[in-house]
Scaffold this motif. Structure first.
Motif, PDB file in Angstrom:
ATOM      1  N   LEU A 291       0.842  -1.189   0.000  1.00  0.00           N
ATOM      2  CA  LEU A 291       0.000   0.000   0.000  1.00  0.00           C
ATOM      3  C   LEU A 291       0.880   1.242   0.000  1.00  0.00           C
ATOM      4  O   LEU A 291       1.979   1.253   0.574  1.00  0.00           O
ATOM      5  N   SER A 292       0.384   2.279  -0.636  1.00  0.00           N
ATOM      6  CA  SER A 292       1.098   3.554  -0.565  1.00  0.00           C
ATOM      7  C   SER A 292       0.850   4.181   0.804  1.00  0.00           C
ATOM      8  O   SER A 292      -0.049   3.771   1.543  1.00  0.00           O
ATOM      9  N   PHE A 293       1.665   5.158   1.130  1.00  0.00           N
ATOM     10  CA  PHE A 293       1.533   5.836   2.425  1.00  0.00           C
ATOM     11  C   PHE A 293       0.137   6.441   2.569  1.00  0.00           C
ATOM     12  O   PHE A 293      -0.507   6.334   3.617  1.00  0.00           O
ATOM     13  N   VAL A 297      -2.962   5.642   5.254  1.00  0.00           N
ATOM     14  CA  VAL A 297      -3.459   6.698   6.147  1.00  0.00           C
ATOM     15  C   VAL A 297      -4.945   6.942   5.953  1.00  0.00           C
ATOM     16  O   VAL A 297      -5.729   6.979   6.921  1.00  0.00           O
ATOM     17  N   PHE A 298      -5.378   7.071   4.714  1.00  0.00           N
ATOM     18  CA  PHE A 298      -6.757   7.461   4.444  1.00  0.00           C
ATOM     19  C   PHE A 298      -7.686   6.281   4.141  1.00  0.00           C
ATOM     20  O   PHE A 298      -8.905   6.442   4.105  1.00  0.00           O
ATOM     21  N   GLY A 299      -7.101   5.089   3.918  1.00  0.00           N
ATOM     22  CA  GLY A 299      -7.926   3.952   3.550  1.00  0.00           C
ATOM     23  C   GLY A 299      -8.188   3.945   2.053  1.00  0.00           C
ATOM     24  O   GLY A 299      -8.017   4.961   1.374  1.00  0.00           O
ATOM     25  N   ASP A 300      -8.608   2.812   1.537  1.00  0.00           N
ATOM     26  CA  ASP A 300      -8.841   2.719   0.100  1.00  0.00           C
ATOM     27  C   ASP A 300      -9.530   1.397  -0.204  1.00  0.00           C
ATOM     28  O   ASP A 300      -9.680   0.532   0.666  1.00  0.00           O
ATOM     29  N   LYS A 301      -9.944   1.248  -1.430  1.00  0.00           N
ATOM     30  CA  LYS A 301     -10.460  -0.019  -1.920  1.00  0.00           C
ATOM     31  C   LYS A 301      -9.498  -0.514  -2.985  1.00  0.00           C
ATOM     32  O   LYS A 301      -9.274   0.174  -3.986  1.00  0.00           O
ATOM     33  N   ILE A 313     -11.011  -5.527  -1.995  1.00  0.00           N
ATOM     34  CA  ILE A 313     -11.206  -5.491  -0.537  1.00  0.00           C
ATOM     35  C   ILE A 313     -11.046  -4.058  -0.042  1.00  0.00           C
ATOM     36  O   ILE A 313     -10.380  -3.233  -0.678  1.00  0.00           O
ATOM     37  N   LYS A 314     -11.654  -3.747   1.078  1.00  0.00           N
ATOM     38  CA  LYS A 314     -11.609  -2.406   1.641  1.00  0.00           C
ATOM     39  C   LYS A 314     -10.474  -2.313   2.654  1.00  0.00           C
ATOM     40  O   LYS A 314     -10.376  -3.133   3.565  1.00  0.00           O
ATOM     41  N   ILE A 315      -9.637  -1.313   2.480  1.00  0.00           N
ATOM     42  CA  ILE A 315      -8.543  -1.052   3.417  1.00  0.00           C
ATOM     43  C   ILE A 315      -8.984   0.088   4.332  1.00  0.00           C
ATOM     44  O   ILE A 315      -9.198   1.216   3.859  1.00  0.00           O
ATOM     45  N   PRO A 316      -9.146  -0.155   5.621  1.00  0.00           N
ATOM     46  CA  PRO A 316      -9.599   0.917   6.510  1.00  0.00           C
ATOM     47  C   PRO A 316      -8.516   1.964   6.741  1.00  0.00           C
ATOM     48  O   PRO A 316      -7.315   1.677   6.632  1.00  0.00           O
ATOM     49  N   ALA A 317      -8.931   3.192   7.026  1.00  0.00           N
ATOM     50  CA  ALA A 317      -7.988   4.267   7.309  1.00  0.00           C
ATOM     51  C   ALA A 317      -7.142   3.906   8.526  1.00  0.00           C
ATOM     52  O   ALA A 317      -7.626   3.309   9.487  1.00  0.00           O
ATOM     53  N   GLY A 318      -5.878   4.269   8.463  1.00  0.00           N
ATOM     54  CA  GLY A 318      -4.983   4.009   9.595  1.00  0.00           C
ATOM     55  C   GLY A 318      -4.405   2.608   9.623  1.00  0.00           C
ATOM     56  O   GLY A 318      -3.887   2.177  10.645  1.00  0.00           O
ATOM     57  N   THR A 319      -4.470   1.915   8.525  1.00  0.00           N
ATOM     58  CA  THR A 319      -3.905   0.558   8.470  1.00  0.00           C
ATOM     59  C   THR A 319      -2.394   0.608   8.665  1.00  0.00           C
ATOM     60  O   THR A 319      -1.701   1.432   8.062  1.00  0.00           O
ATOM     61  N   GLN A 320      -1.891  -0.277   9.506  1.00  0.00           N
ATOM     62  CA  GLN A 320      -0.471  -0.301   9.825  1.00  0.00           C
ATOM     63  C   GLN A 320       0.256  -1.372   9.015  1.00  0.00           C
ATOM     64  O   GLN A 320      -0.312  -2.403   8.666  1.00  0.00           O
ATOM     65  N   GLY A 321       1.516  -1.087   8.729  1.00  0.00           N
ATOM     66  CA  GLY A 321       2.334  -2.096   8.086  1.00  0.00           C
ATOM     67  C   GLY A 321       2.487  -3.322   8.977  1.00  0.00           C
ATOM     68  O   GLY A 321       2.673  -3.201  10.190  1.00  0.00           O
ATOM     69  N   GLY A 322       2.386  -4.508   8.385  1.00  0.00           N
ATOM     70  CA  GLY A 322       2.470  -5.740   9.171  1.00  0.00           C
ATOM     71  C   GLY A 322       1.122  -6.321   9.543  1.00  0.00           C
ATOM     72  O   GLY A 322       1.044  -7.470   9.983  1.00  0.00           O
TER      73      GLY A 322
END
Length: 372
Positions: A291-293, A297-301, A313-322
């Motif tokens: 994922l890009s930075f 930070v903002f989340g994405d699909k 799939i939906k990536i929620p805002a604030g997703t952390q690496g790992g």
């Protein structure tokens, strides 16, 4: 140290009688002290394990009481009343066993030694002939085929029943006679020297191969063997969910046996090619998604790769690496139950930007000032 008998034979606790016998035969062939590279101590352990696991009553006792019961039975060296008699307190002791599978010290192999001695020394009992030779081959499949299952067709050069004499070994129309070597019994007696001492064993007659009869003229096509070598195509299916290194057993697909004896089996050793994106862990599939930075930070699909194709799939805002996302039932089918699948586990990697332009740097500096 007490030994696990199932581990000694290389089988699971739920192994069938046939699986235990096959494992025993294979290991006994490999380690027999009268053979090149044989191992006396290993051979003793293998036979000791087979004595217990091939007997339903003894196996049941071992399964119930485990190695504690095994040690108790071995401790006396002379064999107690319940089942594992004939073992020495310093290890397994087989000096008193006879060729018929019985023990002079009271143990009982229930005929197990007859079979293995027959295999090792070329013998055989009764009117039976030798079972056909087993064949082993390797087959490579892709990661995708491991998930979906695969179909293969191979050409094998193997012994098959002669179609001219139909396995009898005699030239069609040739006169049939009683074998002069065994007088029609199909057996001869011979003295065999082994690790256990000398003993007399009834073995298959080499002249008639146990048939008790010969022909005035041998079949010109097979030379009297009853079998010929032919290249034949064999098709088989590799089930979904199989692991690399597992073996498929195809009964009766090996070489033809002598004089009507059963065919050998075909063993297919399956190898799964490594995938450049997916990995296997149990029945789960592991993958990595970058994922890009800003996406983190903002989340994405985002569209992610699965073994069945791309999936959003939906990536929620604030997703952390790992972090790891799980997609249910996008893993590997359970062997034997294709409808039951594992999951796909996606590990997130956040790509921190390296080459920023002046405007991007200014915006990040402003964010830094706010404490983000």
């Amino acid at each position: 140290m007490a030994r696990d008998l199932y581990e000694t034979l290389g089988v699971s606790k739920g192994a069938s009688e046939d699986e235990i016998k096959k494992a025993y035969r294979k290991l006994a062939h490999k380690h027999h002290p009268d053979k090149a590279g044989g191992n006396t101590e290993k051979f003793k352990e293998i036979n000791a394990a087979y004595q217990v696991l091939s007997d339903k009553e003894k196996r049941g006792q071992y399964d119930q009481y485990g190695q504690t019961f095994e040690q108790a039975q071995r401790g006396g060296g002379g064999g107690g009343g319940q089942g594992f008699g004939g073992f020495s307190s310093q290890g397994w002791d087989f000096s008193g066993f006879s060729a018929q599978g019985g023990s002079a010290s009271g143990g009982d192999f229930n005929g197990g030694f007859e079979d293995i001695f027959s295999d090792i020394f070329g013998g055989g009992g009764g009117q039976s002939s030798h079972k056909g030779r087993d064949i082993q081959i390797d087959s490579e499949i892709t990661f995708e085929e491991m998930v979906s299952g695969a179909h293969r067709e191979v050409s094998l050069l193997r012994r098959v029943i002669c179609d001219l004499c139909r396995g009898d070994g005699g030239e069609p129309g040739s006169k049939q006679e009683t074998c002069h070597t065994c007088k029609g019994s199909g057996q001869i007696k011979q003295t065999v020297r082994s690790f256990f001492g000398n003993f007399v064993q009834a073995v298959t007659c080499p002249t008639c191969s146990g048939a008790g009869k010969t022909y005035g003229k041998k079949c010109h096509k097979c030379g009297g063997d009853g079998r010929v070598r032919e290249s034949q195509k064999i098709a088989f299916d590799i089930p979904a969910g199989i692991s690399s290194g597992q073996t498929i057993s195809l009964q009766g697909q090996g070489e033809a046996g002598e004089r009507g004896a059963s065919n050998g089996d075909l063993y297919v050793n399956v190898h799964v090619k490594a995938h450049n994106f997916f990995e296997r862990k149990g029945n789960d599939i592991l993958s990595t998604e970058h994922l890009s930075f800003s996406q983190a930070v903002f989340g994405d699909k985002v569209d992610v790769k699965t073994i069945d194709g791309k999936l959003a799939i939906k990536i929620p805002a604030g997703t952390q690496g790992g972090e790891t996302f799980r997609i249910k039932e996008k893993g590997i089918p359970q062997l034997g139950r294709a409808s039951v699948r594992g999951n796909q586990l996606i590990k997130i990697v956040v790509d921190v930007p390296k080459n920023l332009n002046r405007e991007q740097k200014r915006l990040l500096e402003d964010l830094k000032k706010t404490g983000l």
